[in-house]
Design an enzyme around this catalytic site. Sequence first.
Site, PDB file in Angstrom:
ATOM      1  CE1 TYR A 168      -2.367  -4.765   9.099  1.00 33.81           C
ATOM      2  CE2 TYR A 168      -2.537  -2.547   8.251  1.00 33.81           C
ATOM      3  CZ  TYR A 168      -2.729  -3.887   8.093  1.00 33.81           C
ATOM      4  OH  TYR A 168      -3.257  -4.377   6.938  1.00 33.81           O
ATOM      5  CG  HIS A 178      -1.961  -1.062   1.204  1.00 30.85           C
ATOM      6  ND1 HIS A 178      -3.215  -0.924   0.686  1.00 30.85           N
ATOM      7  CD2 HIS A 178      -1.890  -2.342   1.641  1.00 30.85           C
ATOM      8  CE1 HIS A 178      -3.894  -2.060   0.828  1.00 30.85           C
ATOM      9  NE2 HIS A 178      -3.098  -2.935   1.400  1.00 30.85           N
ATOM     10  CG  ASN A 233      -7.979  -4.284   0.920  1.00 27.63           C
ATOM     11  OD1 ASN A 233      -7.321  -3.312   1.279  1.00 27.63           O
ATOM     12  ND2 ASN A 233      -7.467  -5.487   0.805  1.00 27.63           N
TER      13      ASN A 233
HETATM   14 FE1  HDE Z   1      -2.471  -4.777   5.358  1.00 24.40          FE
HETATM   15  N1  HDE Z   1      -0.695  -3.990   5.852  1.00 24.40           N
HETATM   16  N2  HDE Z   1      -1.814  -6.583   5.914  1.00 24.40           N
HETATM   17  N3  HDE Z   1      -4.182  -5.655   4.711  1.00 24.40           N
HETATM   18  N4  HDE Z   1      -3.136  -3.030   4.769  1.00 24.40           N
HETATM   19  C1  HDE Z   1      -0.351  -2.694   5.724  1.00 24.40           C
HETATM   20  O1  HDE Z   1       0.712  -1.375   7.316  1.00 24.40           O
HETATM   21  C2  HDE Z   1      -0.717  -6.832   6.647  1.00 24.40           C
HETATM   22  C3  HDE Z   1      -4.508  -6.967   4.800  1.00 24.40           C
HETATM   23  C4  HDE Z   1      -4.378  -2.731   4.333  1.00 24.40           C
HETATM   24  O2  HDE Z   1      -3.307   3.484   3.944  1.00 24.40           O
HETATM   25  C5  HDE Z   1       0.971  -2.373   6.358  1.00 24.40           C
HETATM   26  O3  HDE Z   1       0.957   0.870   7.528  1.00 24.40           O
HETATM   27  C6  HDE Z   1      -0.652  -8.216   6.987  1.00 24.40           C
HETATM   28  C7  HDE Z   1      -5.897  -7.164   4.560  1.00 24.40           C
HETATM   29  C8  HDE Z   1      -4.464  -1.343   3.996  1.00 24.40           C
HETATM   30  O4  HDE Z   1      -1.684   3.364   5.404  1.00 24.40           O
HETATM   31  C9  HDE Z   1       1.367  -3.698   7.007  1.00 24.40           C
HETATM   32  C10 HDE Z   1      -1.731  -8.804   6.407  1.00 24.40           C
HETATM   33  C11 HDE Z   1      -6.382  -5.916   4.310  1.00 24.40           C
HETATM   34  C12 HDE Z   1      -3.200  -0.827   4.251  1.00 24.40           C
HETATM   35  C13 HDE Z   1       0.240  -4.615   6.596  1.00 24.40           C
HETATM   36  C14 HDE Z   1      -2.466  -7.785   5.755  1.00 24.40           C
HETATM   37  C15 HDE Z   1      -5.303  -4.996   4.403  1.00 24.40           C
HETATM   38  C16 HDE Z   1      -2.396  -1.893   4.733  1.00 24.40           C
HETATM   39  C17 HDE Z   1       2.000  -1.776   5.460  1.00 24.40           C
HETATM   40  C18 HDE Z   1      -2.109 -10.280   6.397  1.00 24.40           C
HETATM   41  C19 HDE Z   1      -7.817  -5.546   3.970  1.00 24.40           C
HETATM   42  C20 HDE Z   1      -2.761   0.596   4.009  1.00 24.40           C
HETATM   43  C21 HDE Z   1       2.133  -0.332   5.883  1.00 24.40           C
HETATM   44  C22 HDE Z   1      -2.567 -10.739   7.649  1.00 24.40           C
HETATM   45  C23 HDE Z   1      -8.738  -5.733   5.061  1.00 24.40           C
HETATM   46  C24 HDE Z   1      -3.032   1.482   5.151  1.00 24.40           C
HETATM   47  C25 HDE Z   1       1.214  -0.168   6.976  1.00 24.40           C
HETATM   48  C26 HDE Z   1      -2.637   2.885   4.804  1.00 24.40           C
HETATM   49  C27 HDE Z   1      -1.085  -1.742   5.146  1.00 24.40           C
HETATM   50  C28 HDE Z   1       0.209  -5.891   6.977  1.00 24.40           C
HETATM   51  C29 HDE Z   1      -3.621  -8.059   5.043  1.00 24.40           C
HETATM   52  C30 HDE Z   1      -5.492  -3.591   4.190  1.00 24.40           C
HETATM   53  C31 HDE Z   1       2.728  -4.239   6.635  1.00 24.40           C
HETATM   54  C32 HDE Z   1       0.423  -8.903   7.807  1.00 24.40           C
HETATM   55  C33 HDE Z   1      -6.670  -8.488   4.611  1.00 24.40           C
HETATM   56  C34 HDE Z   1      -5.686  -0.604   3.463  1.00 24.40           C
HETATM   57  O5  HDE Z   1       1.397  -3.587   8.394  1.00 24.40           O
END
Ligand code: HDE
Length: 717
Positions: free
Chosen positions: A383, A96, A169
């Site tokens: 996060y 993202h 999402n």
């Molecule tokens: Fe994320 N995801 N994600 N994700 N995600 C990040 O956090 C992660 C997942 C989502 O505009 C990171 O600040 C793991 C699902 C959004 O700043 C990180 C897993 C969904 C955003 C991270 C998922 C998301 C992130 C990277 C699997 C939809 C952007 C930078 C368990 C519900 C937020 C950050 C923004 C961002 C980890 C899966 C949505 C690395 C480990 C499912 C919208 O922490």
Amino acid sequence: MAVKGKKPGETPKKAPGAPGAKIETSYAEQQGTGGETHQVAGGDVATLTTQQGIPVADDQNTLRQGARGPALLEDAHFREKIFHFDHERIPERVVHARGYGAHGYFELTDSLAGVTRADVFQRVGERTPAFVRFSTVAGSKGSPDLARDVRGFAVKIYTKEGNWDLVGNNIPVFFIQDAIKFPDLIHSVKPAADRGFPQAQSAHDNFWDFISLTPESLHMIMWVMSDRAIPRSLRFMEGFGIHTFRLLDAKGRSTFVKFHWKPKLGMQSVIWNEAVKINGADPDFHRRDLWDAISSGDFPEWELGVQLFDDAFAEKFAFDVLDPTKLIPEEELPVRIIGRLVLDRVVDNFFAETEQVAFCTQNVPPGIDFSNDPLLQGRNFSYLDTQIKRLGSPNFTHIPINAPKCPMAHFQQDGHMAMRNPIGRANYEPNSWGAEGGPREDPARGFRSFAAEETGPKARLRPESFADHYSQARLFYISQTPVEQKHIGDAITFELSKVERPDIRSRVVSHLIHIDEGLAGTVANGLGLELPNPARAARPTRTDLPVSDALSILKNPPPGFAGRKLGILLTDGADAGLFNALVTAVDKAKAVYEVVAPKIGGATLSDGTKVAAKQKIDGGPSVLFDAVAILASKDGAALLAGDVTAKDFATDAFAHCKFIGYTAEVAALFEKAGLAADLDEGCIKLGGKRDAETFVQTAGALRFWDREARVDLDAGA
Ligand code: HDE
């Protein structure tokens, strides 16, 4: 200040800068700007200072020993400026990375007081400040907006009982069921480790290799290959919390909940050929669209909906409500609308707000709680961890965009960039300093988790109830219109055509057979591949699930052309009455228009008025618009007919099934563009003013899909 220069190699009579050397011209004079761009402090203009507040006299030249001499280490202003510049970047988000944010508010329209104690859900009409960041997942920070990808829809709501981050999402399911697979998923889609490409794309071997070996991803794949992954605007897409969460009432009783955001202007996507061209014409297409809409007062809006259910529903539902690769069809469990989210303010500073905002799934106020969804549980670790890496300090909550807007009191202290250390002597509790001893726990108001009783062996196990990977993928596919189904087939065929290993292509198709044999056949045919044997399925595909119309974009058309953009290609001598009528019709529809002309200076209409252009034709291709109108005089049309970009303007609009309004003279352009014999009901001749209104109304349907079968090689495949 500067000394008068000398020609290279020339020995100065007297070394410049040496005692007695004459300082003759100012820097501004030397640059030929005559001082116009070098405003000097005074009046309303503030004095430039260093970070330490020391006024700066000269920001154009480093301190040197003589005009042509060595720079001096003593130049504190220079060193501070460059040092700061060198440290301007922070690590981009690992996923993202490319995102765009805006401020707004959440307003409750239907109270959930009986279901949850969450303060934000109590009082109808109350507005709570919010910040939203939309994003793509795979690409780096500078990647184009129209990549085929999931869009992040992360919402921070600054409630009176702490920040609630709903980090969702635009697709209601996810690729994987367990967080431990996330690094593998993301590594597979990101540029390959050895070559460092491709950027912001899933059309490559590594991604499809992983997918073909991970059947739980197939449902999400259907969504990502659909038009949902190439939205027309961030304003025209849905959002989802994905996981099942819990709402808790004052007595700690739980109701399961899934969160939905529904765009007021309806959903809309572009088509793939268009997306590829938009990325070239305007890589910032989505962020520009959001910025323009908010800046012009056309505030994007979403309804917040909830699907509420209890244990009994969860028990009888065909799939496990903890499985994030599954959704609950709206037809089976209606979405109750309880509020609205309005974005009414652009950021003041992209870095300070959009880049530094830190969403954390674990940020939930009292009354909202997690379920055991294994993906959500893993995210709750990830996060916080990622924010410390990215923002560099546990004090990232001190940054204004991340700080709660409610009172805070705790004993956490120190660390890098601490802005808000506790005041007073006591920095621990319990303590015996009475009222001066700082904050205390509040068992009544404080956050409490749902008192779930958990049992079971400690083990690394995937629940049996997660094993059906194809039934909802099929449900999604059969719920689409034929046009949307065609786009899914085209997208998978395109992506696999970029996969070099035939065995990976084949393995993907072996899964598609379980989803829809027609789709598998279309893809195999499109690739020139023999239909493989079906993959080994952990569970047979259920064919008894009823179609869910809510899953289709095209079955839920928007109310009209509102919020959309008409591109008006204008030449000198174009009919002024018609142009004005079009503009009026666009205004009436609450839409916007942009004038495209052969010259950026604009065009002079038939009545002599001059209309400024927003785009020169080379910079304003029709892919940037939802519909186009071409208004030309006879001479103007002849000019356009000889211009390749004007021909592209027309042929692309036609190929992308757009509504095209045109004046009779434009026949000359259509002739040269090879369209003359193909014009259909989506091409509307504009004779008089009344036609303008009809055209804009008709364009409210957004696309003339009947045309697609006639313009696409794959249509008959
Ligand atoms: Fe994320 N995801 N994600 N994700 N995600 C990040 O956090 C992660 C997942 C989502 O505009 C990171 O600040 C793991 C699902 C959004 O700043 C990180 C897993 C969904 C955003 C991270 C998922 C998301 C992130 C990277 C699997 C939809 C952007 C930078 C368990 C519900 C937020 C950050 C923004 C961002 C980890 C899966 C949505 C690395 C480990 C499912 C919208 O922490």
